[in-house]
Design a protein around this motif. Structure first.
Motif, short mmCIF file in Angstrom:
data_model
loop_
_atom_site.label_atom_id
_atom_site.label_comp_id
_atom_site.label_asym_id
_atom_site.label_seq_id
_atom_site.Cartn_x
_atom_site.Cartn_y
_atom_site.Cartn_z
N TRP A 73 52.59 183.13 86.57
CA TRP A 73 52.97 183.76 87.84
C TRP A 73 54.28 183.11 88.29
CZ3 TRP A 73 50.93 182.27 93.24
CH2 TRP A 73 51.44 183.16 94.20
N GLU A 94 50.81 186.44 79.68
CA GLU A 94 50.82 187.54 80.64
C GLU A 94 51.73 187.08 81.78
OE1 GLU A 94 49.13 191.25 82.32
OE2 GLU A 94 48.84 190.32 80.36
N THR A 95 52.70 187.93 82.17
CA THR A 95 53.74 187.49 83.10
C THR A 95 53.76 188.36 84.35
OG1 THR A 95 55.06 186.71 81.24
CG2 THR A 95 56.20 186.99 83.33
N VAL A 96 53.55 187.73 85.49
CA VAL A 96 53.60 188.39 86.79
C VAL A 96 54.71 187.74 87.61
CG1 VAL A 96 52.32 188.96 88.91
CG2 VAL A 96 51.12 188.85 86.69
N THR A 98 56.76 187.49 91.34
CA THR A 98 56.84 187.77 92.77
C THR A 98 58.25 187.45 93.26
OG1 THR A 98 54.50 187.39 93.24
CG2 THR A 98 56.03 187.08 95.07
N ASP A 125 54.93 191.94 83.00
CA ASP A 125 53.76 192.81 82.93
C ASP A 125 53.42 193.41 84.29
OD1 ASP A 125 52.80 192.42 80.08
OD2 ASP A 125 52.92 190.34 80.76
N ARG A 126 53.77 192.71 85.34
CA ARG A 126 53.51 193.21 86.68
C ARG A 126 54.46 192.54 87.66
NH1 ARG A 126 48.09 192.45 87.36
NH2 ARG A 126 47.53 194.63 87.02
N ALA A 128 54.44 191.58 91.61
CA ALA A 128 53.59 191.46 92.80
C ALA A 128 54.48 191.25 94.02
CB ALA A 128 52.61 190.30 92.64
N SER A 147 52.09 195.69 92.44
CA SER A 147 50.95 195.42 93.32
C SER A 147 51.50 194.79 94.59
CB SER A 147 49.93 194.50 92.65
OG SER A 147 50.52 193.25 92.34
N SER A 349 45.98 190.82 91.51
CA SER A 349 47.28 191.05 90.90
C SER A 349 47.51 190.22 89.64
CB SER A 349 48.40 190.75 91.91
OG SER A 349 48.39 191.68 92.96
N LEU A 350 46.79 189.11 89.53
CA LEU A 350 46.98 188.22 88.38
C LEU A 350 46.02 188.51 87.23
CD1 LEU A 350 47.60 184.79 90.17
CD2 LEU A 350 49.29 186.43 89.31
N THR A 353 46.77 192.50 82.22
CA THR A 353 46.92 193.93 82.01
C THR A 353 46.79 194.30 80.53
OG1 THR A 353 49.33 193.71 81.77
CG2 THR A 353 48.47 194.12 83.98
#
Length: 357
Positions: A73, A94-96, A98, A125-126, A128, A147, A349-350, A353
């Motif tokens: 994150w 997995e990479t989020v 913000t 990947d997302r 946030a 998200s 959100s974490l 995916t």
């Protein structure tokens, strides 16, 4: 589940650093089985002198892969933070991401940097977001899931209180307007505009005091001291250093108005912290602050004439009205940003995916 909370600069503590710390604590409280690790990116005031700390952060992220898979994150504040996005993807995480930036940040104003930013973010990947308003402020890739999460206010302002939020202010001098500016001190954060506001209030004969709270590099601190002296503000303005969260909350609660004329904050935590503390914010008319003030209360000033607008608000609104308006919304802000609610949204959100590799 293993989570790497990546972002912030250890020796320049501010809103992003506090956000990461609070998010980690709140997630651990509702899910004790989580493995959460904190990694610093050290991208604030990045220079050749500060490059070793940045490189060390990169090396620590690489070394973290030996402990297995994780969700990375990443807090995107400065363009070099995006190097961590590429590295995390290369490591198979997995990479989020913000974002903690807005329309007026250099990475969004400059077309080349904006394109680079969008291209690297497309690898995540997302994304946030802290506020829906960021959709209109930041150049975001269309192919990445979105998200919406919430910020984490200090626990000190979220604790239930059995007395009105303005009780502490009842013993303040009835005719003295108390101002506060709290941030990582810089031109972009509006620190010098705060001094311009103070100079205009002094010229108008307003009885006031002001505190400037936060960390700064030495050059900025010297410039601030010089400006205070040149504007003859020494009797009115106190230039303080970095404050602990407990100290800052006390300072906010003893202030009437937060002056936050930052040109760069997409979603300024300090505005919500002020509202939750029973202090009315005065902020530059940017999307994030506009949304907060629309939901609760406060003053907005034009980006074209922020000092003039600020002085107009502060000289036409009575002190009693300022204090009563601020007290009216403090409880609702506390309820809306309770940690369990914010932590639940963040953990959703974490969630991965894709299948772990």
């Amino acid at each position: 589940m293993r989570i790497l909370v990546i972002g912030g600069t250890r020796d320049h503590l501010g809103g992003v650093e506090a956000f990461c710390d609070r998010a980690k604590i709140s997630m651990e409280r509702i899910c004790p089985e989580l493995r959460i690790e904190r990694l610093w990116t050290s991208t604030a005031y990045l220079s050749l002198r500060r490059l070793p700390a940045f490189v060390l952060g990169v090396l620590r992220l690489i070394a973290s892969r030996a402990s297995g898979n994780a969700v990375a994150w990443i807090q995107y504040v400065n363009l070099p933070d995006l190097i961590y996005v590429l590295l995390a993807k290369a490591l198979g995480y997995e990479t989020v991401v913000t974002p903690h930036l807005g329309l007026n940040w250099k990475s969004q104003r400059n077309s080349t940097l904006r394109t680079i930013s969008r291209l690297i973010l497309s690898r995540a990947d997302r994304i946030a977001l802290l506020s829906q308003t960021q959709e209109s402020e930041i150049s975001l890739p269309s192919n990445v899931q979105r998200s919406l999460i919430r910020t984490f206010l200090p626990p000190e302002v979220l604790e239930p209180i059995s007395v009105p939020a303005n009780t502490d202010k009842s013993e303040l001098p009835s005719g003295e307007l108390r101002l506060i500016h709290a941030s990582r001190l810089s031109v972009a954060k509006g620190t010098f505009l705060m001094l311009d506001v103070c100079a205009r209030l002094q010229a108008a004969g307003v009885t006031f005091s002001a505190q400037i709270v936060g960390s700064a590099d030495e050059e900025t601190r010297i410039s601030l001291r010089k400006s205070i002296e040149e504007k003859n503000l020494s009797e009115h303005v106190s230039l303080l250093g970095w404050a602990t969260p407990e100290q800052l909350m006390g300072q906010l609660r003893n202030a009437d108005v937060l002056v936050h004329l930052s040109q760069v904050d997409s979603y300024p935590l300090i505005v919500l912290e002020a509202l939750a503390s029973g202090t009315l914010p005065l902020a530059l008319d940017l999307a994030g602050a506009r949304s907060m003030i629309s939901d609760y209360d406060g003053f907005l000033v034009s980006r074209l004439q922020p000092v003039e607008d600020a002085v107009t608000h502060l000289t036409t609104c009575t002190l009693a009205d300022i204090r009563s308006r601020a007290a009216a919304h403090a409880g609702q802000v506390r309820a809306d940003f309770a940690w369990p609610t914010a932590a639940t949204l963040l953990l959703e959100s974490l969630q991965p995916t894709r299948s772990p590799t």
